[in-house]
Design an enzyme around this catalytic site. Structure first.
Site, PDB file in Angstrom:
ATOM      1  N   CYS A 378       0.832  -1.217   0.000  1.00 54.37           N
ATOM      2  CA  CYS A 378       0.000   0.000   0.000  1.00 54.37           C
ATOM      3  C   CYS A 378       0.858   1.256   0.000  1.00 54.37           C
ATOM      4  O   CYS A 378       0.515   2.267   0.626  1.00 54.37           O
ATOM      5  CB  CYS A 378      -0.959   0.039   1.186  1.00 54.37           C
ATOM      6  N   ALA A 379       1.995   1.179  -0.681  1.00 52.17           N
ATOM      7  CA  ALA A 379       2.874   2.357  -0.785  1.00 52.17           C
ATOM      8  C   ALA A 379       3.514   2.301  -2.164  1.00 52.17           C
ATOM      9  O   ALA A 379       4.738   2.332  -2.299  1.00 52.17           O
ATOM     10  CB  ALA A 379       3.914   2.328   0.322  1.00 52.17           C
TER      11      ALA A 379
END
Ligand SMILES: Cc1ncc(COP(=O)(O)O)c(C=O)c1O
Length: 487
Positions: A378-379
């Protein structure tokens, strides 16, 4: 350990629910599970589990119930707010603690509740989790502070952006620690600079809170933190709670982002009088059990001592870095020096040369009984930067995903420690990885293009041997859940 013994860094492992779980391996044997995915979620602490069970006898409706159980449940819920506030060093005269589901919800709430006008600027960094990036995209002109090749924050770029947008920067939204590299940001120094530029600072403490003491400091301190958010499921209390701590004055104004029961003092057909914080921002019946669980997790962490937690995790990290650096074929990312382990969290990203990160994670699980995470965590922008993926290639990957394949997607494997992990577990992971890097993979694996996940050919673990949700209903690996509802 008996009920009266103190929880310490030396006995915390026995106090982890499910620590003895034996998991099946591809060769038919079993071994004790090694959980190196603590940055995603930690297991529950026994004192949290026990406190929740104790509380269940007294669980009742809160705020609006007059009965004795409601009185106790309400008092426990309110006290939990204060325990969280004290944990992050908030001045509770001026700050409020708002409970919600998790960090993501907390940041979304702040993004909707912080007064922002058109043209206002928010600065976040390229290392942010999507939860501290996407909510701001919709609310302000968002600029990203650059990161260096080792994943650390480029503070010169931060200074430059503050200067370039002088007078318009309303918020600096920054992670206390990265969920990918474990990099620790100098939050108080950034706070000082932000305040000097007239901006507030939000610290996403989802990763920081389980591993380091946090002190928001007095409001008058130039290095104080304006907002802190955290998630209980990363703090040994997986009961669905997160918290947003910040100035009560911000939440005492305006219409809450979610309206309904609990948010009001009085309602007529013509008018609404909103309640004071935190009630105004805790719409509906709250997660009382989750709040008590988070409070107990904090009390337990405080009993162990955050310094002891940090020291132990730094030892694990230093050992892991030494072992992994010695393996030919392992490429480490972020800060890789073992003698600087105490300067970061025990979150170690790496790749095995010549092997897809999806496959590395699968082999660690099926052949080592080790739980890790792989991918982009999620980055996505941060991973593309760390891996130096050129823009055109990133575009091609976007198209691949749109057309249903995750084959060949860039990514990393991540080991992340909790305070209960051991040097022996690190050694087991290092030995498994050394074997893999030398080509020692036992199974034949196939990749599912849609999810990217690798699965050993013909292998089907019998989940029902370990956990049954309902006799007769089979748990499917990555499968459909209830193909025919109503059966
Ligand atoms: C740095 C960081 N911020 C935010 C989040 C989102 O947390 P949650 O999923 O609990 O909302 C995470 C989760 O991994 C995280 O690591």
């Amino acid at each position: 350990m008996t009920g009266n013994d103190r929880l310490t860094i030396h006995n915390v492992r026995e106090q982890i629910v499910g620590i003895d779980a034996q998991v099946p391996l591809l060769d038919g044997s079993h071994r004790q599970y090694v959980n190196f995915d603590n940055a995603a979620s930690t297991p529950a602490l026994r004192p949290v589990f026990d406190k929740v069970n104790e509380f269940m006898s007294w669980y009742s409706s809160i705020h609006r119930g007059a009965g004795f159980k409601s009185q106790i449940a309400t008092a426990a819920y309110e006290l939990s707010h204060d325990i969280v506030g004290c944990f992050v060093g908030a001045n509770l005269e001026t700050n409020t603690v708002i409970f919600g589901k998790n960090t993501t919800e907390a940041i979304n709430k702040l993004a909707r509740r912080l007064p922002l006008e058109s043209g206002d600027v928010v600065l976040c960094s390229l290392m942010e989790h999507h939860s501290n990036d996407l909510p701001w995209r919709q609310r302000a002109r968002l600029f990203y502070i650059a990161v260096h090749d080792d994943g650390s924050l480029d503070e010169d770029d931060f200074d430059r952006l503050l200067h370039q947008h002088a007078g318009r920067v309303k918020l600096v939204a920054i992670s206390g620690a990265s969920n990918v590299t474990g990099h620790l940001n100098p939050i108080h120094r950034l706070a000082e600079k932000s305040h000097a530029a007239g901006a507030r600072i939000l610290v996403d403490a989802a990763q920081l809170a389980p591993h380091r003491a946090i002190n928001m400091r007095a409001d008058a301190d130039p290095g104080h933190l304006d907002f802190v958010v955290l998630s209980a499921h990363k703090m040994y209390a997986p009961y669905g709670t997160g918290a947003l701590v910040g100035p009560a004055s911000i939440f005492a104004q305006g219409v809450p982002d979610q309206v309904g029961g609990g948010t009001v003092d009085i309602v007529t057909v013509e008018d609404v009088r909103w309640a004071q914080p935190p009630d105004r921002d805790e719409a509906g019946s709250p997660n009382v059990v989750g709040a008590v669980a988070l409070a107990q997790a904090i009390l337990s962490l405080q009993q162990i001592g955050m310094e002891a937690v940090a020291r132990h995790e730094a030892e694990l990290t230093a050992h892991a870095l030494r072992r992994l650096r010695a393996i030919d074929g392992i490429q480490l990312y972020g800060l890789t020096e073992s003698d600087r382990a105490s300067e970061r969290l025990g979150v170690i990203p790496f790749n095995v040369r010549g092997m897809d990160h999806y496959k590395v994670a699968a082999v660690l699980s099926f052949e080592g009984g080790i739980g890790v995470r792989n991918g982009c965590f999620c980055a996505h922008p941060y991973i593309l930067r760390l891996l130096k993926v050129p823009g055109e290639q990133a575009l091609r990957h976007q198209e691949d995903i749109s057309s249903g394949t995750r084959r060949g997607l860039p990514g990393l494997v991540r080991i992340s420690f909790g305070c209960y992990n051991t040097i022996e577990e690190v050694d087991h992971a290092a030995e498994t990885l050394a074997r893999m890097a030398a080509g020692g993979v036992s199974g034949e694996y196939d990749q599912d293009p849609a999810s990217g996940a690798y699965w050993p050919r013909g292998y089907r673990p019998d989940y029902e041997q370990y956990f049954v949700l309902q006799p007769g209903l089979k748990l499917q690996p990555h499968g459909p859940r209830l193909p025919r509802c109503g059966v």
